[in-house]
Enzyme design. Structure first.
Site, PDB file in Angstrom:
ATOM      1  N   LYS A  72       0.848  -1.202   0.000  1.00 29.87           N
ATOM      2  CA  LYS A  72       0.000   0.000   0.000  1.00 29.87           C
ATOM      3  C   LYS A  72       0.877   1.245   0.000  1.00 29.87           C
ATOM      4  CE  LYS A  72      -3.880   1.996   2.667  1.00 29.87           C
ATOM      5  NZ  LYS A  72      -4.718   1.861   3.883  1.00 29.87           N
ATOM      6  N   SER A 147      -9.828   1.855   2.943  1.00 28.41           N
ATOM      7  CA  SER A 147      -8.954   2.630   2.104  1.00 28.41           C
ATOM      8  C   SER A 147      -7.917   1.802   1.338  1.00 28.41           C
ATOM      9  CB  SER A 147      -8.217   3.670   2.950  1.00 28.41           C
ATOM     10  OG  SER A 147      -7.325   3.046   3.849  1.00 28.41           O
ATOM     11  N   SER A 171      -9.907  -0.486   7.197  1.00 34.21           N
ATOM     12  CA  SER A 171      -9.336  -0.393   5.848  1.00 34.21           C
ATOM     13  C   SER A 171      -8.636  -1.636   5.332  1.00 34.21           C
ATOM     14  CB  SER A 171      -8.352   0.768   5.778  1.00 34.21           C
ATOM     15  OG  SER A 171      -9.067   1.951   5.596  1.00 34.21           O
TER      16      SER A 171
HETATM   17  N1  GLN Z   1     -13.255   4.132   6.367  1.00 36.34           N
HETATM   18  C1  GLN Z   1     -12.607   4.601   7.539  1.00 36.34           C
HETATM   19  C2  GLN Z   1     -12.216   6.050   7.353  1.00 36.34           C
HETATM   20  O1  GLN Z   1     -12.548   6.583   6.367  1.00 36.34           O
HETATM   21  C3  GLN Z   1     -11.422   3.744   7.869  1.00 36.34           C
HETATM   22  C4  GLN Z   1     -10.208   4.068   7.099  1.00 36.34           C
HETATM   23  C5  GLN Z   1      -9.020   3.258   7.522  1.00 36.34           C
HETATM   24  O2  GLN Z   1      -9.125   2.250   8.205  1.00 36.34           O
HETATM   25  N2  GLN Z   1      -7.856   3.749   7.163  1.00 36.34           N
HETATM   26  O3  GLN Z   1     -11.584   6.636   8.173  1.00 36.34           O
END
Ligand code: GLN
Length: 482
Positions: A72, A147, A171
């Site tokens: 990532k 994400s 995420s």
């Molecule tokens: N969807 C969540 C957010 O927008 C989690 C994102 C994540 O785990 N990085 O913050």
């Protein structure tokens, strides 16, 4: 046999029997990426020359010897771009390896390729990437989740044997669910975050995306452990996370949190998860209902704490030390304001503004401090539940993948869909998502994820429980037609 379709463990078996070499595996992977990634859009870049050199001399007797692992774009790999999919870091090249990368290298793996994501890991669909669009391999008109959308999509599309992502509020687990692969969020402190670009430091964890539960355990074996460079990493006994794979489920108690089976879940997701629960029963597990009574506050608490921490963490991107700097500047103030205004995308700005607000004097007590108190109650919910059960079982996401663009105008709706994953980050315990079936939506066949949540540092048990289900079901063997 197409090497790219293999799991990490089966690939290694080929290496060891001499049927395939790391160089052949890398070329097979690259061919696959060239043929399908123009459609999927998971990779931002690849350093093929370096990977070829590494593959040529790989030592396949090491735990991950010769296996390419995709990363990532928020984890630093020396010499590779690291942009967090943000314009503010466009052109930035990492000057050092994150600890997880050092560990991968020490285990013989080849970090190969940078994966698309929501900008600074803020989002649930990868649509917040400032650089590129990523599609769900099962239906290219739909989101891969986020994400870590790129990390999930490339594993599901056989464009990677495994990948790394980060999980702050779901995420890893949510995109794994939506793309149909295995995503593990380790216990907070299990894996070093040194070299991970920080989003919300009290929540962030790095973890693997894989095609199988066994691969997940093998990667965790390499990734975990105390790191003097990350003071939040935990001092724990080295353990083998594969040790409970293949165990039967007699005597295992699984809790169904009643707050996780609510109205609003897609009926096909509900059906698939309930079928998985029955499957567990038939495998010998005992299912009991439990309650996590403070679940209803989790979304609100998360979006206060995560944005507060983000507003502090992202202060470092000021146009002075890293990445993008605005041009034709009048003074220092202008440099900060314009570099940040031009560099950050809309969602990141929204979070910085929210986070700054909840920390500001006069509001700190009402929002941030109160959220921390409720966070303690959420953690206690989990502690109480794990006194009664070995793991919790529930959906990962209330719905399957939606269409690209469908939610962009409605951030609140997007936040609410994080309901089943974020409480775990607030509490710190571990969780895994694995495929448990499909939903048919408008002619598309879309993966559904089953989430299992384990107690702090209980990854070995969690992986054992996940593996028993995986081995009894066909879901993990299914691949999208690309
Ligand atoms: N969807 C969540 C957010 O927008 C989690 C994102 C994540 O785990 N990085 O913050």
């Amino acid at each position: 046999m197409d090497l790219h379709t293999l799991s990490l463990s089966s690939l290694q078996a080929r290496f060891r029997s001499g049927e395939a070499s790391p160089s052949e595996a890398l070329e097979a992977l690259e061919a696959r990426i060239s043929s399908v990634d123009p459609k999927v859009g998971g990779y931002l870049s690849r350093n093929l020359n370096r990977a070829r050199e590494e593959a040529a001399v790989a030592d396949t007797s090491l735990p991950l010897g010769g296996v390419p692992i995709a990363i990532k774009d928020v984890i630093n790999v020396k010499g590779d771009p690291c942009t967090a999919a943000s314009k503010i870091l466009q052109g930035y090249t990492a000057s050092y390896d994150a600890t997880v990368i050092r560990k991968l290298r020490a285990a013989g793996a080849i970090p190969f390729g940078r994966l698309n994501m929501d900008e600074f890991a803020m989002g649930s669909s990868t649509e917040n990437s400032a650089l590129q669009r990523t599609s769900n391999p099962w239906d290219l008109s739909r989101i891969p989740g986020g994400s870590s959308g790129g990390s999930a999509a490339v594993v599901a599309a056989d464009e990677a044997f495994a990948s790394l992502g980060s999980d702050t509020g779901g995420s890893i687990r949510q995109p794994a669910a939506l793309c149909g692969c295995v995503g593990l969020k380790p216990t907070y402190g299990r894996v070093s975050r040194f070299g991970l670009m920080a989003f919300a430091s009290s929540l962030d964890q790095i973890g693997p995306f894989t095609k199988t539960v066994e691969d997940s355990a093998r990667l965790l074996n390499v990734l975990s452990g105390k790191d003097p460079l990350d003071s939040t990493s935990l001092e724990t006994q080295a353990e083998d996370y594969t040790r409970l794979l293949g165990r039967d489920l007699k005597g295992v108690k699984l809790g169904m949190p009643k707050e996780y089976f609510i109205e609003g879940i897609d009926p096909q997701v509900d059906t698939a998860v309930r079928a998985a629960i029955r499957q567990y029963e038939s495998l010998g597990a005992e299912i009991v209902e439990v309650s996590l009574p403070h679940t209803e506050y989790a979304v609100a608490v998360y979006y206060i704490i995560a944005t507060a921490e983000a507003s502090a963490n992202l202060a470092r991107y000021d146009g002075v030390r890293y990445g993008r700097r605005a041009e034709e500047l009048r003074n220092l103030q202008d440099l900060y304001v314009r570099s940040r205004s031009e560099g950050f995308g809309e969602e990141v700005k929204r979070r910085i503004i929210l986070g700054t607000y909840v920390l500001s004097s006069g509001y700190y007590d009402a929002y941030y401090l109160r959220a921390q108190k409720v966070r303690t109650l959420i953690r206690q919910d989990f502690e109480n539940a794990f006194k009664k059960v070995d793991a919790l079982i529930c959906p990962t996401s209330p719905e399957a993948a939606f269409k690209i663009g469908e939610r962009s105008g409605d951030p609140l709706k997007m936040y609410l869909a994080d309901i089943f994953t974020i409480a775990t980050n607030l509490a710190g315990n571990c969780g895994i998502s694995l495929p448990c079936g499909f939903a048919d939506l408008e002619g598309s066949r879309l993966p559904v994820g089953l989430q299992l949540l384990g107690n702090n540092l209980d990854e070995a048990k969690l992986l054992g429980i996940a593996h028993a289900y995986e081995q009894a079901t066909p879901w993990h063997k299914q691949r999208p037609a690309l």
